[in-house]
Design an enzyme around this catalytic site. Structure first.
Site, PDB file in Angstrom:
ATOM      1  N   LYS A  93      -4.554   0.457   8.110  1.00 47.66           N
ATOM      2  CA  LYS A  93      -5.656  -0.443   8.463  1.00 47.66           C
ATOM      3  C   LYS A  93      -6.258  -0.027   9.796  1.00 47.66           C
ATOM      4  O   LYS A  93      -7.483   0.030   9.971  1.00 47.66           O
ATOM      5  CB  LYS A  93      -5.161  -1.892   8.541  1.00 47.66           C
ATOM      6  N   SER A 133       0.197   1.896   5.728  1.00 46.37           N
ATOM      7  CA  SER A 133       0.399   0.453   5.730  1.00 46.37           C
ATOM      8  C   SER A 133      -0.501  -0.204   6.779  1.00 46.37           C
ATOM      9  O   SER A 133      -1.702   0.039   6.807  1.00 46.37           O
ATOM     10  CB  SER A 133       1.884   0.146   5.951  1.00 46.37           C
ATOM     11  N   TRP A 164       1.714  -5.092  -4.170  1.00 44.92           N
ATOM     12  CA  TRP A 164       1.338  -5.977  -3.067  1.00 44.92           C
ATOM     13  C   TRP A 164       0.069  -5.482  -2.363  1.00 44.92           C
ATOM     14  O   TRP A 164      -0.748  -6.264  -1.890  1.00 44.92           O
ATOM     15  CB  TRP A 164       2.512  -6.047  -2.096  1.00 44.92           C
ATOM     16  N   HIS A 202       6.062   1.745  -1.583  1.00 46.08           N
ATOM     17  CA  HIS A 202       5.231   1.650  -0.386  1.00 46.08           C
ATOM     18  C   HIS A 202       5.804   2.591   0.672  1.00 46.08           C
ATOM     19  O   HIS A 202       6.797   2.275   1.335  1.00 46.08           O
ATOM     20  CB  HIS A 202       5.251   0.195   0.100  1.00 46.08           C
TER      21      HIS A 202
END
Length: 409
Positions: free
Chosen positions: A252, A248, A339, A389
């Site tokens: 990044k 998640s 998403w 997720h």
């Protein structure tokens, strides 16, 4: 009070999806993805096509600077003094399978502390490869091991164990090291860059980062490199064979850390989505303007100007992935995680292949978006997993197989 509570819920997952309702302008229709042209990573600022030598000599640096200026902000080049203190060691952790070591790193004349949890497999005699990653809720959450020092986050011991698969990592002969993200820079909606690592780098009179200076993702990425610094001191670790991994928002950070610090031998992004592995210009799922209000502090302030105008960005995320080349890269997605735009993550990896191929590395040759459960393992790995997720045992099995392929000797 209600507003504060609402914002805390939003930040808990980085989006309004946490409240069970998505922004009204969220697009999940492929037919509504706008036509777009991706910036060419192999055309430099002078408009010239670059070859292998030009990429390594100057184009890679141009791309890195564009991400610094328009997305994540520039990480300070200033080096802080650091002192390490081994707080605890157990050579018979996990039933004798591993050595657990907990190290406190004190930065800037002991002004700031970050706690590193390390597990080393006991079986291999030669120095081992391994994985470095941030955790969300405290070191004590990654495993139920009672010897892990509780970081006082209020989160239950072992509550995130499924996301780490520590025994499987150890049994495959790999080390694992982690730190808590909030020890580096607190991930909360009030983040004003006063209670994390940022103030140690401020010049006199400075109170917040400049528009092109690092946000939280930059700070988290910086900290991942500092863990690698410490692992270079471990005789039982081969620090030239360490993978950086994240899920998640921490995915990044792993990508940005791996792009900046070429000492990481492999980079793994799990469900990192917008601002991570997925293409901005698809405008599918989460977008910049969805992030800026609750979690704009993840990025540099300059990034805010690209709300509703992703096509004006001088970069897109295939170029971030290309910065990892020629090192192994793995990008993973989940079917229910619309998403994060799984197809956009795959396409970014595919478009990064251009640079991998330039550097003589096999990349993604598959044209079509793969079905779930059909992992691709070349120098760029990709899989789409059934489910939500999360980072799961299935994901870790792919990463371990990929590591066996690329990090083993």
């Amino acid at each position: 009070m209600f507003r504060a509570l609402t914002m805390l819920i939003l930040v808990a997952v980085g989006s309004t999806v946490a409240l069970g309702k998505e922004p009204a302008d969220t697009n999940y229709d492929e037919a509504k993805v706008p036509a777009y042209d991706l910036p060419d990573p192999l055309i430099d600022h002078a408009g010239q096509s670059v070859g292998r030598e030009e990429w390594m000599m100057h184009r890679r640096g141009e791309v890195l600077r564009m991400f610094e200026e328009s997305v994540y902000g520039k990480t300070p080049s200033q080096e802080l003094s650091v002192r390490y203190e081994v707080m605890e060691t157990d050579p018979n952790a996990l039933g004798g399978r591993a050595t657990r070591k907990q190290v406190a790193a004190f930065f800037g004349e002991d002004a700031y502390r970050i706690d590193i949890l390390i597990y080393l497999p006991n079986a291999p005699e030669a120095p081992v490869a391994g994985f470095v990653g941030l955790n969300f809720n405290g070191n004590q959450t990654i495993h139920s091991d009672p010897g892990i020092l509780d970081q006082g986050t209020g989160k239950e011991r072992g509550s995130s164990a499924s996301r780490w698969q520590v025994e499987e990592i150890i049994d495959r002969g790999y080390a694992v090291a982690t730190i808590h993200r909030d020890q580096v820079d607190p991930d909360n909606y009030r983040n004003d860059f006063t209670d994390g690592i940022h103030p140690l780098f401020y010049r006199e009179g400075q109170t917040k980062p400049e528009p092109t200076e690092w946000g939280s993702i930059g700070a988290w990425g910086w900290a991942l490199s500092r863990v690698l610094d410490r692992l270079e001191m471990e005789p039982r670790v081969d620090a030239t064979r360490m993978a950086v991994v994240g899920h998640s928002r921490l995915g990044k950070a792993a990508l940005w850390a791996g792009a900046q610090d070429t000492r990481f031998a492999m980079v793994i992004s799990n469900d990192s989505g917008c601002g991570g592995a997925s293409l901005y210009r698809r405008c599918f799922g989460e977008r910049i303007h969805h992030m800026i209000k609750p979690v704009g502090y993840w990025f540099c302030t300059n990034h805010h100007q690209y709300q509703h105008r992703e096509d004006a960005l001088p970069v897109d995320q295939h170029m971030l992935l290309a910065l990892v080349s020629p090192r192994p890269l793995y990008v993973a997605s989940a079917t229910n995680d619309r998403w994060a735009d799984p197809k956009g993550e795959f396409l970014a990896a595919k478009h990064a292949s251009l640079v991998y191929e330039l550097l003589g590395q096999p990349a993604l040759t598959q044209e079509d978006f793969p079905a779930p459960g059909q992992p691709i393992h070349t120098t760029i790995g990709y899989h789409l997993r059934e489910g939500d997720h999360d980072i799961t045992a299935y994901d870790w099995e792919q990463y371990l197989r990929f590591a066996d392929q690329h990090l083993s000797r």
